[in-house]
Motif scaffolding. Structure first.
Motif, mmCIF file in Angstrom:
data_model
loop_
_atom_site.group_PDB
_atom_site.id
_atom_site.type_symbol
_atom_site.label_atom_id
_atom_site.label_comp_id
_atom_site.label_asym_id
_atom_site.label_seq_id
_atom_site.Cartn_x
_atom_site.Cartn_y
_atom_site.Cartn_z
ATOM 1 N N GLU A 117 53.373 21.917 45.894
ATOM 2 C CA GLU A 117 52.556 22.744 46.805
ATOM 3 C C GLU A 117 50.951 22.745 46.781
ATOM 4 O O GLU A 117 50.431 22.344 47.652
ATOM 5 N N LEU B 23 52.863 31.098 48.923
ATOM 6 C CA LEU B 23 52.529 30.336 48.089
ATOM 7 C C LEU B 23 52.041 31.192 46.868
ATOM 8 O O LEU B 23 51.760 30.674 45.433
ATOM 9 N N THR C 89 51.061 29.031 43.026
ATOM 10 C CA THR C 89 50.269 27.674 43.657
ATOM 11 C C THR C 89 48.885 28.124 43.249
ATOM 12 O O THR C 89 47.990 27.198 43.202
#
Length: 427
Positions: free
Chosen positions: A97, A410, A415
């Motif tokens: 990601e 996310l 991430t």
């Protein structure tokens, strides 16, 4: 730690609000760290480019921990010095990601800058060949130690290593001891200047052709250049430069002398300056016209006796006396100063080199301005270096159109770093 800023340095004077910026509309995605890459992108940021600094979550650029570190800022003076006017985005590039977000940011960029070890960007799928497929007009600048190809591409390099391997250290210091490195990271700084110049040239070329390109600047290549004309002198004569201390092998008298109250440096770069020094400064017109001192070579052969004459004369009066006489006579001279004395000197104050700028956390932080003065497109007003990931959410919202739900997913996936939660994103 910063208690004397308001007393010692003026507040930054804002640029005219209507003035255009030299690099307005240029976006730089910056994967670099330490000095050479970040200083190059800071130059571009000062010229008005939008610079997005990609950092590892939590830890960020290793330069953040170089001392002295301010407890509230959570980074040190060196990081503050080389990362103003940037936005920080924290991405875990070890995650799919994180790499995907980096590629999306690259698709909006004009320039990419990186100074990872050779092969890292390729392993991440962020090398030039990949990036040019995403954005054909991209300018992709790699700052490396010994180049990206060839036998030495895998070697790591830092400023002092470049200084010793280029021959730079062998030239500096005194003849009776080992050569000395420059404490200032002169190779990193000059490499940064080369990189920013190379990027500007590539931007001009793209303006004419519409085509992007790869740009590379090597720390070692630049370090050899920084030995100056000594390389060409060696090629002509076969001799290596010898350490001269504070004197010059090419001109005389040039070196450090002691006035009644402090040390100062003079540089007699030609015969006329020498003649003015002798006749107008120390009142020895007889020596100015003496045949034994007529040329630079003559004076170099008699350096010791000439320095003794000057040393005796200079010791009789304070620096203020000699400075005014040499200035009137057109003899280049300067007081030997510490760093602290230099940045508080009348010259530095008049030029506005060091100022203070506001900071939300600590009130004020110091700022050292670039030596670039534009008449029409003044450099931008300085904004202090960011915290790690300070602008992650705003950049992804503004540039990529991410919404709350996507940002939260996310964040939960790590991430932006393990410590960033859904609540952090909302906050």
């Amino acid at each position: 730690m910063l208690d004397q800023l308001e007393a010692d340095f003026p507040e930054h004077t804002p640029r005219p609000s209507h003035a255009p910026k030299a690099l307005e509309g240029i976006r730089v995605v910056d994967f670099s760290h330490f000095i050479a890459g970040p200083f190059a992108t800071m130059i571009l940021a000062d010229m008005g480019a939008e610079v997005i600094k990609i950092e590892a979550p939590g830890r960020g650029d290793d330069l953040r921990r170089y001392p002295p570190v301010h407890a509230e800022l959570k980074h040190g003076a060196p990081f503050l010095w080389t990362n103003r006017n940037k936005r920080s985005v924290a991405l875990d590039l070890k995650s799919a990601e994180g790499v995907e977000i980096a590629r999306e940011l690259l698709a909006t960029a004009d320039v990419v800058v990186e100074n990872f070890s050779t092969g890292v960007m390729a392993r991440l799928g962020l090398d030039y060949e990949t990036c040019r497929k995403i954005r054909p007009e991209i300018i992709y600048c790699s700052v490396s130690a010994y180049g990206r190809e060839g036998t030495f591409a895998d070697r790591l390099g830092f400023d002092p290593i470049a200084q010793v391997e280029s021959g730079f250290v062998s030239m500096n210091g005194y003849a009776d001891r080992e050569g000395v490195r420059a404490l200032s990271p002169v190779m990193d700084i000059s490499t940064a200047m080369m990189a920013s110049n190379a990027i500007l040239g590539a931007l001009v070329a793209r303006e004419r052709s519409g085509l992007g390109q790869a740009v590379e600047v090597s720390l070692f290549d630049n370090a050899v250049l920084m030995t100056g004309y000594a390389t060409m002198q060696h090629l002509f004569s076969g001799a290596d430069p010898q350490r001269q201390g504070n004197t010059s092998p090419d001109t005389c008298p040039s070196g450090v002398f002691q006035a009644k109250d402090c040390a100062f440096y003079i540089n007699c770069g030609n015969d006329k300056i020498f003649q003015r020094l002798m006749s107008q400064v120390i009142d020895r017109a007889d020596l100015a016209e003496a045949e034994i001192y007529a040329t630079g070579s003559d004076r170099i052969r008699r350096r010791d006796e000439l320095f003794a004459i000057l040393g005796e004369a200079f010791a009789a009066q304070p620096w203020s006396h000699w400075q005014s006489r040499m200035r009137a006579a057109g003899v280049p001279c300067g007081q030997v100063r510490t760093v602290g004395e230099a940045i508080r000197s009348p010259e530095a104050r008049e030029r506005g080199i060091v100022t203070r700028i506001p900071h939300d956390t600590v009130g004020w932080v110091p700022n050292v301005n670039l030596p670039i003065r534009y008449s029409r497109t003044p450099v931008v007003d300085p904004v202090a270096a960011p915290a790690v990931g300070q602008h992650t959410e705003s950049v992804l919202r503004e540039l990529l159109g991410y919404d709350d739900a996507r940002l939260a997913r996310l964040a939960e996936a790590g991430t932006f770093g393990a410590a960033v939660s859904r609540q952090d994103i909302r906050t």
